[in-house]
Write an enzyme that holds these catalytic residues in place. Structure first.
Site, mmCIF file in Angstrom:
data_model
loop_
_atom_site.group_PDB
_atom_site.id
_atom_site.type_symbol
_atom_site.label_atom_id
_atom_site.label_comp_id
_atom_site.label_asym_id
_atom_site.label_seq_id
_atom_site.Cartn_x
_atom_site.Cartn_y
_atom_site.Cartn_z
ATOM 1 C CB SER A 140 -0.875 0.007 1.267
ATOM 2 O OG SER A 140 -1.504 1.260 1.454
ATOM 3 C CE1 TYR A 153 -4.690 -2.099 4.764
ATOM 4 C CE2 TYR A 153 -3.217 -0.212 4.553
ATOM 5 C CZ TYR A 153 -4.013 -1.183 3.965
ATOM 6 O OH TYR A 153 -4.121 -1.251 2.604
#
Length: 258
Positions: A140, A153
């Site tokens: 990401s 995350y």
């Protein structure tokens, strides 16, 4: 085995997190290219996606090590070996560090960092035997930068970059490459759920979240389509990408250019 396949020959791919979004797009792309694909997802709805694409399906909760090893074993049972591994499965929880529940922290790390390691470990002998392997980890933009409310995350995605680099160094002599993709916000159900969470956390309307948080740092003011990510996965999983390894590929609308 894979070592005897000529360039351009379809391979065996295992893709995780395939019931929607990036994973669904990757399964569709690899199947269209003629690869044999095992789609792995916790959600039984993934079976419908897999069947529509022409892939096989394996239902598993990858937060458990046995399930990770079973997924690879199923691919080997069906197709004889594994050549391509795409670690995409992920979940999200938006909360401050102070309020973040331990069980949610552990589940996110188990799914998004430990599972890729265990899947890689299980698939590695088949790639090494075939002297050809492609590992593509869906990281990401948050593997490069941080944002408030996403401690687990972001920690998992940063760790995934380190795992990718280590795999690249260990796999080079065996023809195994490992790369990570770092997309900004992609129009997926996971991102749609984040919009609501972010709106609650910041006291905003959902459209404000998209404009003022998700696209604030982007040079190109739109969400990314899953097919755009899948196209880059397909390249990194190809024979043509044999010299590319240990890299983090930003597909982030210019987010990290500043």
């Amino acid at each position: 085995m894979s070592a005897h396949l000529s360039p351009g020959t379809p391979r065996v791919a295992l893709v995780t997190g395939t019931s929607s979004g990036i994973g669904e797009a990757v399964v569709n792309m690899l199947c269209q290219q003629g690869h044999q694909v095992l789609a792995v997802d916790f959600n039984e709805a993934g079976k419908t996606v897999a069947e529509a694409a022409g892939a096989a399906f394996f239902q598993a909760d990858l937060t458990g090590g046995d399930a990770c090893r079973a997924a690879v074993a199923d691919a080997v049972k069906r197709f004889g070996h594994v050549d391509i591994l795409v670690n995409n499965a992920g979940i999200q929880h938006v909360e401050s560090i102070e309020a973040f529940a331990e069980d949610k922290w552990r589940r996110i790390l188990d799914l998004m960092l430990t599972a890729p390691f265990l899947l890689m470990q299980a698939a590695w002998p088949y790639m090494r035997e075939g002297q050809w392997g492609r590992i593509v980890n869906i990281a990401s933009v948050h593997a490069q930068v941080a944002s408030p409310g996403k401690a687990a995350y972001i920690s998992a995605k940063h760790g995934l970059i380190g795992l990718t680099k280590t795999a690249a160094l260990e796999g080079g002599e065996s023809g195994i490459t490992a790369n990570a993709l770092c997309p900004a916000y992609v129009r997926t159900p996971l991102v749609d759920s984040q919009i609501a969470d972010q709106a609650r956390m910041h006291g905003m309307e959902e459209q404000e979240v998209i404009e003022k948080i998700m696209l604030k740092n982007a040079a190109i003011k739109r969400l990314i389509d899953p097919s755009e990510v899948a196209a880059l996965v397909a390249y990194l999983a190809s024979d043509q990408a044999g010299a590319v390894t240990g890299s983090s590929w930003n597909i982030d609308l210019g987010w990290t250019a500043q």
